[in-house]
Every structure is written in C-alpha cells, then in structure tokens.
Scaffold this active site. Structure first.
Site, PDB file in Angstrom:
ATOM      1  N   ALA A 186       0.858  -1.194   0.000  1.00  0.00           N
ATOM      2  CA  ALA A 186       0.000   0.000   0.000  1.00  0.00           C
ATOM      3  C   ALA A 186       0.889   1.237   0.000  1.00  0.00           C
ATOM      4  O   ALA A 186       2.004   1.216   0.519  1.00  0.00           O
ATOM      5  CB  ALA A 186      -0.893  -0.009   1.233  1.00  0.00           C
ATOM      6  N   LYS A 187       0.380   2.292  -0.600  1.00  0.00           N
ATOM      7  CA  LYS A 187       1.148   3.544  -0.657  1.00  0.00           C
ATOM      8  C   LYS A 187       0.620   4.441   0.462  1.00  0.00           C
ATOM      9  O   LYS A 187      -0.377   5.140   0.290  1.00  0.00           O
ATOM     10  CB  LYS A 187       0.979   4.172  -2.053  1.00  0.00           C
ATOM     11  CG  LYS A 187       2.172   4.996  -2.478  1.00  0.00           C
ATOM     12  CD  LYS A 187       2.139   5.266  -3.958  1.00  0.00           C
ATOM     13  CE  LYS A 187       2.961   6.485  -4.320  1.00  0.00           C
ATOM     14  NZ  LYS A 187       4.380   6.427  -4.013  1.00  0.00           N
ATOM     15  N   VAL A 188       1.278   4.370   1.584  1.00  0.00           N
ATOM     16  CA  VAL A 188       0.803   5.009   2.818  1.00  0.00           C
ATOM     17  C   VAL A 188       1.774   6.113   3.224  1.00  0.00           C
ATOM     18  O   VAL A 188       2.999   5.912   3.175  1.00  0.00           O
ATOM     19  CB  VAL A 188       0.716   3.959   3.952  1.00  0.00           C
ATOM     20  CG1 VAL A 188       0.227   4.597   5.253  1.00  0.00           C
ATOM     21  CG2 VAL A 188      -0.178   2.801   3.542  1.00  0.00           C
TER      22      VAL A 188
END
Ligand code: PMP
Length: 290
Positions: A152-154
């Site tokens: 995920a791009k968090v």
C-alpha cells in the site's frame, strides 16, 4: 513552487484555490502518517492530455485505503474524471498528479472515520533526470512487511524513504538502494530497481517492495521486446559491477544508474537492453492507444 495564486486543487468535494485550501490540525493523517496517496503522471500526446495508467493508479489508491481501513467511496472512473477536470482547469498537460486521502479529526489509534480526497497537480518534465545516478547501499532497511502493508502507498511509510534518501545525499550520492530485513535488495526511496546481466534483467521479487506500476510496465515492454526478465531475491553484491541497472517509477520513469557504492555498471548504456526498455517506455507514455 508547487502552486501560485491561481492554482486550483480538488478538496472536500469542490475545486478551490490551492492557497485557500487548509486542513484540520487534529487529524491522524498529519500526526501519524495515516493517509494514502498516489503519484501519477499525465503527458501531452497527439490526441491531447493523457493520464498514464490512470486505472492502475486509482485501483491502487482504493486498495491502499481498504488495507488501511480508511473509508473511501470514490470509484476509479470518478477519480479519473476529476483528475482530467483538474488538469483542464489548471491548463496542465505534462504534469505530476498527487491524489491524497486524509482522515477527519480523530486523535485516537482506531481506524479512520471519514476521509477527504485531495487532488493536487503541478507541471513537470523529467529534464533533471537525464543524468545517470550514483547510488549507495543504505544503512536503513525497508519497513518490515510484518509491520506494514508494504504494497500500500501510505504516507507514514515515506519517513523511511526520507531517511534513506537524505543519508545518500549527505554522503554525496544521488539516491539510496535500500535492502529488506534479509539483506536482499528491495528498492530505492521511491522507485523500483532492475539490473542487467548478459541481456537478462533482474528485479527484486515482491515481499518488501511497493510493486510499482512502472515495474509492471517494464515487464510488458520486456515481453514485447523479447528481453528475458527474472523476479528474484538477490544481494547488492550480485548487482555490483553488472552490465547496467536502472530505477523505475512514475516520477523517475526509467533512469540509468552509474554506479553502486562507487562500483560502476560496466556496459555503455546505449548498448544495453535496459536502454531499449527506457526508449520504449518514453514512447509508450505518449501513445494514447496503450
Ligand atoms: N517504490 C516506492 C517506495 C515508491 O514510492 C514508488 C513510487 N510510487 C515506486 C516503488 C514505483 O511505483 P510506480 O511505478 O507505481 O510509480
């Protein structure tokens, strides 16, 4: 430098001036890095402005939100349409687009209650990435996949990226090569990595990396050009002194690497399969049919 008095952004359901948009100070996104985002590019093509791989990016944004328990109900189509509207309103063509999902005021460590979509864009071309990069093996590791959803791009994940990138810059390098917890090569602070040996490309297998959309595009290009490519786990020693290497990502596109820890990659860039992939990528982003 990212915006001027006229720049418009999308925030909280409408287009507003960037200089007038603001956020609450009591949110988990600001305090804990509990936000998800994307990095997307649009290109001028023969048929007008085109957002490259919009579906892939917005599917990933929605998936990132889901993995982080952030409620988010925009569809990929809605997000794409809003982004084209944003580009048009700002009169942008070659641009970098930064969608960000932030959470409503809540200081607890429970899941997000409501989210807001922020869409930012600024004009962008890659002139500064024309030079080959000198990179070093970072003393920082990528986040442990048991501690984070690394796919995920968090927002919070990028604290690690800042540490790695700044360390490299402080030591006189352009970028960092960051390893996973087992000492295998993972990626850079914000891009995936490939190296080339005897005409074959090698790239780290999934596990501790953000499996990039550009990395996937490289696989597609390699299959079209009959360039063998292998996903595998390898140590930096196996990559050092290889024929060639490159970083790839939406922002970086495909950028050649000069050396790793001062050990040069050996082949002339123009003679490598990597260069063919780079050229094919540059063509592809400006072709509407792909
Ligand atoms: N790894 C990291 C850590 C990144 O931040 C990025 C940029 N999003 C990438 C890889 C490349 O991903 P993409 O090709 O989807 O831009």
């Amino acid at each position: 430098m990212y915006y001027n008095d006229e720049t418009l952004v999308y925030f909280n359901g409408s287009f507003v001036k960037a200089k007038e948009a603001g956020t609450d100070l009591y949110g988990q996104s600001l305090h804990y890095g509990y936000s998800v985002f994307e990095g997307i590019k649009s290109y001028q093509t023969d048929k007008g402005t085109h957002i490259f791989k919009a579906k892939e990016h917005y599917d990933r944004l929605r998936r990132s939100a889901e993995l982080m328990y952030i409620p988010f109900s925009y569809t990929t189509q809605e997000l794409t349409d809003l982004t084209y509207e944003l580009l048009e309103k700002n009169n942008f063509s070659d641009a970098y687009i930064r969608p960000l999902v932030i959470c409503s005021p809540n200081m607890s460590l429970s899941k997000g209650q409501e989210s807001s979509l922020v869409l930012l864009a600024w004009e962008w071309n890659n002139g500064y990435l024309a030079n080959k990069m000198r990179i070093m093996t970072s003393s920082f590791q990528r986040p442990n996949p048991q501690a984070f959803h690394v796919e995920a791009k968090v927002g919070g994940h990028y604290v690690n990226s800042i540490l790695a990138c700044q360390e490299a810059k402080d030591k006189g390098y352009d970028e960092a090569l960051v390893l996973d917890a087992n000492g295998h090569v993972a990626e850079s602070s914000g891009a995936n990595v490939f190296y080339e040996k005897d005409g074959t490309l090698f790239t780290p297998a999934k596990g501790s990396i953000l499996p990039g959309i550009t990395r996937q595009t490289v696989f597609e290009i390699c299959s079209e050009l009959n360039i063998p490519v292998k996903e595998t786990f390898f140590k930096p020693e196996e990559m050092k002194g290889a024929d060639a290497a490159f970083f790839c990502g939406t922002a970086a596109e495909i950028v050649a690497l000069d050396s790793l820890d001062d050990v040069p990659f050996t082949k002339a860039w123009e003679d490598t399969a990597s260069e063919k992939v780079q050229q094919a990528y540059l063509k592809r982003v400006r072709l509407l049919s792909l």
